[in-house]
Design an enzyme around this catalytic site. Structure first.
Site, PDB file in Angstrom:
ATOM      1  N   ASN A   1      -7.163  -0.645   5.980  1.00 16.35           N
ATOM      2  CA  ASN A   1      -6.873  -1.316   7.246  1.00 16.35           C
ATOM      3  C   ASN A   1      -5.388  -1.647   7.425  1.00 16.35           C
ATOM      4  OD1 ASN A   1      -7.488  -3.400   9.560  1.00 16.35           O
ATOM      5  ND2 ASN A   1      -6.474  -4.575   7.931  1.00 16.35           N
TER       6      ASN A   1
ATOM      7  N   TYR B   1       3.638   5.947  15.131  1.00 19.55           N
ATOM      8  CA  TYR B   1       2.334   5.289  14.931  1.00 19.55           C
ATOM      9  C   TYR B   1       1.187   6.260  15.289  1.00 19.55           C
ATOM     10  CZ  TYR B   1      -1.244   1.610  15.447  1.00 19.55           C
ATOM     11  OH  TYR B   1      -2.379   0.827  15.343  1.00 19.55           O
TER      12      TYR B   1
ATOM     13  N   ALA C   1       1.250   9.504  15.305  1.00 19.35           N
ATOM     14  CA  ALA C   1       1.186  10.579  14.301  1.00 19.35           C
ATOM     15  C   ALA C   1       0.482  10.070  13.046  1.00 19.35           C
ATOM     16  CB  ALA C   1       2.596  11.067  13.966  1.00 19.35           C
ATOM     17  N   SER C   2       0.795   8.829  12.644  1.00 24.95           N
ATOM     18  CA  SER C   2       0.151   8.292  11.432  1.00 24.95           C
ATOM     19  C   SER C   2      -1.350   8.137  11.647  1.00 24.95           C
ATOM     20  CB  SER C   2       0.775   6.937  11.044  1.00 24.95           C
ATOM     21  OG  SER C   2       0.362   5.898  11.909  1.00 24.95           O
ATOM     22  N   LYS C   3      -1.750   7.688  12.829  1.00 25.45           N
ATOM     23  CA  LYS C   3      -3.177   7.433  13.084  1.00 25.45           C
ATOM     24  C   LYS C   3      -3.945   8.736  13.311  1.00 25.45           C
ATOM     25  CE  LYS C   3      -3.128   2.958  12.638  1.00 25.45           C
ATOM     26  NZ  LYS C   3      -3.830   2.349  11.503  1.00 25.45           N
TER      27      LYS C   3
ATOM     28  N   VAL D   1       0.818  -1.229   0.000  1.00 26.91           N
ATOM     29  CA  VAL D   1       0.000   0.000   0.000  1.00 26.91           C
ATOM     30  C   VAL D   1       0.850   1.277   0.000  1.00 26.91           C
ATOM     31  CG1 VAL D   1      -2.031  -1.050   1.084  1.00 26.91           C
ATOM     32  CG2 VAL D   1      -0.312   0.066   2.528  1.00 26.91           C
TER      33      VAL D   1
ATOM     34  N   SER E   1      -6.751   4.586  15.245  1.00 29.29           N
ATOM     35  CA  SER E   1      -6.467   3.946  16.534  1.00 29.29           C
ATOM     36  C   SER E   1      -6.720   4.974  17.625  1.00 29.29           C
ATOM     37  CB  SER E   1      -4.995   3.519  16.605  1.00 29.29           C
ATOM     38  OG  SER E   1      -4.641   3.229  17.943  1.00 29.29           O
TER      39      SER E   1
END
Ligand code: NDP
Length: 247
Positions: A90, A155, A157-159, A64, A142
């Site tokens: 996802n 993680y 920051a990405s979510k 992805v 999340s």
């Protein structure tokens, strides 16, 4: 008639964990499902237990975080299925570390998979949704994108980014009857959380009012609700599915 009969669904990271539960739930409700994943099930591994669903599922090897890979997979789905009604972003990874020890490659890997991957898959598929004036996009964020977590700056920051992305896109495409929502799971029993130490698991459980971890199916049920006609007046929302951990 089943809820998702005649609907074509793409689920990224669909061969394991939460993604696989989402794939199985859509199959049980009549959809045709494309499971995209980095690593496909082995030849001799039974991916979908229920034989009667197997004619309605396809797997495609996709990274992805690569636009070329995502665009090729999108073309394959459109060539074979003619349309894409529902996209579930996802696929996700963790590379946890305290910030001072976090490497640039830990940062890049997590942002590229979780956030850029959501952008690339959505962009590739959005065109056909715009033309057909129908679409449902569900992004798996999340709770740590909302409240943060020590050791997970990349993680989180990405979510958090996925939440901002969800709300902005929801505003952009609402007039085309495309709904964009996010789910923020808490602690779900998958290979991602297997890595946690017994102490970390215990701390999580102590703080969850429902006193249990989620099963992947708890998340899948909400994804199907958001994709269904029952949610036709819901867009730009983040639904926490966390046993009450964040309220
Ligand atoms: P898993 O690790 O079990 O599954 C994640 C899936 O994503 C795997 O199949 C993995 O493939 C795939 N994937 C990873 N990188 C890529 C990539 N570049 N391209 C395509 N596929 C990729 O995790 P979960 O099921 O637990 O997580 C699913 C989602 O839910 C993630 O976005 C996660 O962040 C989120 N989430 C999970 C929580 C939990 O407690 N488990 C809590 C909150 C959110 P492969 O195995 O081949 O690498």
């Amino acid at each position: 008639m089943k809820r998702f009969e005649n609907k074509v669904v793409v689920v990224t990271g669909g061969c394991r964990g939460i993604g696989k539960a989402i794939v199985e739930s859509f199959l049980a409700e009549g959809a045709f499902v494309w499971a995209w994943d980095y690593k496909l099930p082995d030849e001799n591994e039974v991916f979908i237990e229920n034989e009667k669903y197997r004619s309605r599922v396809r797997t495609v090897q996709v990274d992805v975080s690569s636009s070329e890979s995502v665009n090729n997979a999108t073309q394959k789905v459109l060539d074979e299925s003619g349309r894409i009604d529902i996209l579930v972003n996802n696929a996700g990874i963790t590379r946890d570390n305290l910030l001072l020890r976090m490497t640039e490659s830990d940062w890049d890997a997590v942002i590229n998979t979780n956030l850029k991957g959501t952008f690339l898959c959505t962009k590739a598929i959005l065109h056909s949704m715009m033309n057909q004036r129908y679409g449902r996009i569900i992004n798996i964020s999340s709770i740590v994108g909302e409240i943060g977590n020590a050791g997970q700056a990349n993680y989180s920051a990405s979510k958090a980014g996925v939440i901002g992305f969800t709300k902005s896109l929801a505003k952009e495409v609402a007039s085309r009857n495309i709904l964009v929502n996010a789910i923020a799971p808490g602690y779900v029993r998958t290979s991602m959380t297997e890595k946690l130490s017994p102490e970390q698991k215990e701390t999580f459980l102590e703080n969850i009012p429902l006193r249990r971890e989620a099963e992947p199916e708890d998340i899948a049920r909400v994804a199907l609700f958001l994709a269904s006609d029952d949610a036709s007046y819901i867009t730009g929302q983040v639904i926490n599915v966390d046993g009450g951990l964040v309220m």
